[in-house]
Write a protein that holds these residues in place. Structure first.
Motif: not given
Length: 193
Positions: A61-86
């Motif tokens: 795809k050449s144009k993308i919109l993703i929408v998501i909600s999170t509950y994010h309780k964090i000190v140094t770790l994280g969450m990542v939403a990716h858009l990838t070709p492979n």
């Protein structure tokens, strides 16, 4: 419910609905890493191990919109939403990412497991969030935009950047980096063309 009118009115809604999940998210098309994923009413979470789950958009795809909600309780770790070709073969796949970590939310590119920031800092702190996030990608202009919606407020453009590091993208991935306290919550929405 999830802001469709906002994204349509602002010109960031691609033409085709690829998925729009408001209840329990469906199982991922595939996973990698050591995490065990649990689907619950309105959310998906992993255990304390890092992992990624993804959905296949069926073609590049050449144009993308993703929408998501999170509950994010964090000190140094994280969450990542990716858009990838492979198809991801592990955590931190090559592609563009909306990354929530100890520095707050931002737009990144990942190449060979190394993240480089595409935008400048949003200036938003990283605290416990119940928040909506959206990532918009347009290959024709090399533009990436990140939108936020804080605790039921209005959507706003939090940051934007440009990069031509990747062109057409096919996979939408959701990664937890290992604290076991994060939740990816509905809506899970993807529009593309």
């Amino acid at each position: 419910l999830w802001g469709k009118k906002f994204f349509s009115d602002e010109g960031f809604l691609p033409s085709t609905t690829l998925f729009e999940y408001l209840g329990t998210p469906p199982a991922f098309a595939g996973t990698a890493g050591t995490a065990t994923w649990t689907r619950e009413p309105g959310s998906v979470r992993s255990d304390a191990d890092p992992g990624i789950g993804w959905y296949d958009l069926g073609s590049a795809k050449s144009k993308i919109l993703i929408v998501i909600s999170t509950y994010h309780k964090i000190v140094t770790l994280g969450m990542v939403a990716h858009l990838t070709p492979n198809q991801p073969s592990g955590v931190n796949p090559n592609g563009f990412s909306m990354r929530l970590d100890g520095y707050g939310p931002g737009i990144w590119k990942c190449v060979s497991g190394v993240y480089t920031r595409v935008d400048s800092s949003t200036g938003l702190p990283n605290v416990d969030y119940l928040c909506g996030y959206a990532l918009y990608y347009d290959d024709a202009t090399d533009v990436l935009k990140m939108f936020l919606r804080m605790r039921g407020g209005q959507w706003f453009l939090a940051q934007s950047g440009t990069s031509n590091a990747f062109t057409t993208l096919r996979y939408v991935g959701f990664q937890n980096e290992g604290s076991g306290m994060e939740r990816w919550m509905t809506p899970f929405v993807c529009y593309a063309q």
